[in-house]
Design a protein around this motif. Structure first.
Motif, PDB file in Angstrom:
ATOM      1  N   GLY A 102     -48.917-104.719  28.853  1.00 21.59           N
ATOM      2  CA  GLY A 102     -49.466-105.928  28.252  1.00 21.59           C
ATOM      3  C   GLY A 102     -50.867-106.227  28.725  1.00 21.59           C
ATOM      4  N   ALA A 103     -51.125-106.009  30.028  1.00 20.53           N
ATOM      5  CA  ALA A 103     -52.457-106.264  30.575  1.00 20.53           C
ATOM      6  C   ALA A 103     -53.490-105.322  29.973  1.00 20.53           C
ATOM      7  CB  ALA A 103     -52.428-106.121  32.094  1.00 20.53           C
ATOM      8  N   LEU A 104     -53.157-104.038  29.891  1.00 23.41           N
ATOM      9  CA  LEU A 104     -54.092-103.064  29.309  1.00 23.41           C
ATOM     10  C   LEU A 104     -54.352-103.366  27.837  1.00 23.41           C
ATOM     11  CD1 LEU A 104     -52.798 -99.745  30.917  1.00 23.41           C
ATOM     12  CD2 LEU A 104     -55.026-100.812  31.307  1.00 23.41           C
ATOM     13  N   MET A 105     -53.308-103.740  27.106  1.00 19.77           N
ATOM     14  CA  MET A 105     -53.481-104.074  25.701  1.00 19.77           C
ATOM     15  C   MET A 105     -54.362-105.311  25.537  1.00 19.77           C
ATOM     16  SD  MET A 105     -49.577-103.350  24.408  1.00 19.77           S
ATOM     17  CE  MET A 105     -49.876-103.925  22.730  1.00 19.77           C
ATOM     18  N   GLY A 106     -54.161-106.314  26.398  1.00 21.44           N
ATOM     19  CA  GLY A 106     -54.964-107.530  26.320  1.00 21.44           C
ATOM     20  C   GLY A 106     -56.422-107.292  26.623  1.00 21.44           C
ATOM     21  N   VAL A 107     -56.692-106.504  27.671  1.00 24.08           N
ATOM     22  CA  VAL A 107     -58.083-106.180  28.020  1.00 24.08           C
ATOM     23  C   VAL A 107     -58.724-105.357  26.902  1.00 24.08           C
ATOM     24  CG1 VAL A 107     -59.560-104.941  29.639  1.00 24.08           C
ATOM     25  CG2 VAL A 107     -57.642-106.294  30.497  1.00 24.08           C
ATOM     26  N   TYR A 171     -47.069-112.089  26.000  1.00 24.47           N
ATOM     27  CA  TYR A 171     -47.629-113.214  26.758  1.00 24.47           C
ATOM     28  C   TYR A 171     -48.751-112.746  27.686  1.00 24.47           C
ATOM     29  CZ  TYR A 171     -47.993-117.113  30.020  1.00 24.47           C
ATOM     30  OH  TYR A 171     -48.473-118.126  30.801  1.00 24.47           O
ATOM     31  N   ILE A 172     -48.492-111.664  28.432  1.00 23.24           N
ATOM     32  CA  ILE A 172     -49.498-111.151  29.355  1.00 23.24           C
ATOM     33  C   ILE A 172     -50.722-110.656  28.595  1.00 23.24           C
ATOM     34  CG2 ILE A 172     -49.986-109.308  31.020  1.00 23.24           C
ATOM     35  CD1 ILE A 172     -47.090-109.547  31.943  1.00 23.24           C
TER      36      ILE A 172
END
Length: 271
Positions: A102-107, A171-172
């Motif tokens: 999720g973090a990599l996708m968000g960034v 969410y992340i």
């Protein structure tokens, strides 16, 4: 940034979410489900899925948005099927997978968004609907569509935990994207009430090269006429403005708050 963003987003899918049977909404989430059932490449599915949406975007949104989106979607599809497949697949804890995925996708999404583009899918649908129906609450529609994709993953993977992990990943991803986009673009909105307005106005105009607005007001306690200065300044400028105000008028009344988006002369354009 578009290439880096697409790689990060693709790694989030290839190395973390897809192997753990996590479909975090959107076109890529549908692609993960289709890939699990049929083996059809996620990147190619994402590209084909976006073709009708791109046609609608060409008709109803700006040509600049269409070409940017077309480039980003093509790039993302190629990277997902041919580049990130060179990265190792994480086969450990599913919770860690959804967090880092999720973090990599968000960034990745944030970097693509900052180039005024998109990786496609439901985001394009949201832009089209917002353009066609400005009063429409597009966010809720996209949320419902994403929720539908996530719910479908429970039946495809036959595992309710896939839904729970997908919700965490979404969410992340959203938090990371908002933090980067808003954090990098964040400006400051300043309200100044001072007895030395001329010095304050001169500093803002000559040093920050930003405009300001003057409103006439009346002090609630003193009942004296006051000039109220409203201005938007860059996040790196407000510290100097604050120090200057204190030097010129230590008794000035100042309100400084975050402005997540400022549109107009000296800042970003409307489109």
């Amino acid at each position: 940034m578009n290439v880096i963003g697409s790689i990060l987003y693709g790694v989030g899918i290839h190395s973390f979410t897809a192997p753990q049977h996590i479909a975090p909404g959107g076109a890529s989430g549908i692609g993960i489900l289709v890939n699990y059932v049929s083996g059809f490449p996620i990147g190619l599915f994402t590209f084909l899925f976006n073709i009708p949406l791109l046609i609608l975007a060409y008709r109803f949104v700006t040509k600049k948005f269409f070409y940017n989106a077309l480039f980003s979607i093509t790039l993302f599809s190629f990277i997902t099927d041919y580049v990130v497949t060179l990265f190792p697949v994480y086969a450990g804890d599913a919770l860690l997978a959804c967090i880092f995925g999720g973090a990599l996708m968000g960034v990745g999404l944030a970097l693509v968004h900052m180039t005024e583009s998109t990786t496609g899918g439901l985001t394009i649908l949201g832009v089209i609907l917002q353009k066609k129906y400005p009063q429409f609450e597009v966010g809720k529609l996209i949320f419902v569509l994403n929720l539908t994709v996530v719910a479908a993953s429970a039946f495809v993977f036959n595992n309710i935990e896939s839904v729970l992990y997908a919700v965490i990943a979404i969410y992340i991803s959203s938090m990371c994207m908002d933090s980067i986009v808003c954090g990098l673009n964040k400006n400051k909105f300043v309200v100044i009430i001072s007895d030395h307005n001329e010095e304050v106005k001169a500093y803002i105009s000559d040093t920050t090269h930003k405009g300001f607005t003057i409103l006439n007001g009346v002090g609630g306690y003193s009942e004296c006429d006051k000039q109220v200065i409203f201005c938007a300044i860059g996040k790196n400028e407000y510290v100097h403005v604050k120090k200057m105000i204190h030097t010129v008028d230590p008794n000035a009344f100042v309100i400084i708050t975050d402005a997540s988006e400022v549109i107009g002369n000296g800042f970003k354009s409307m489109i």
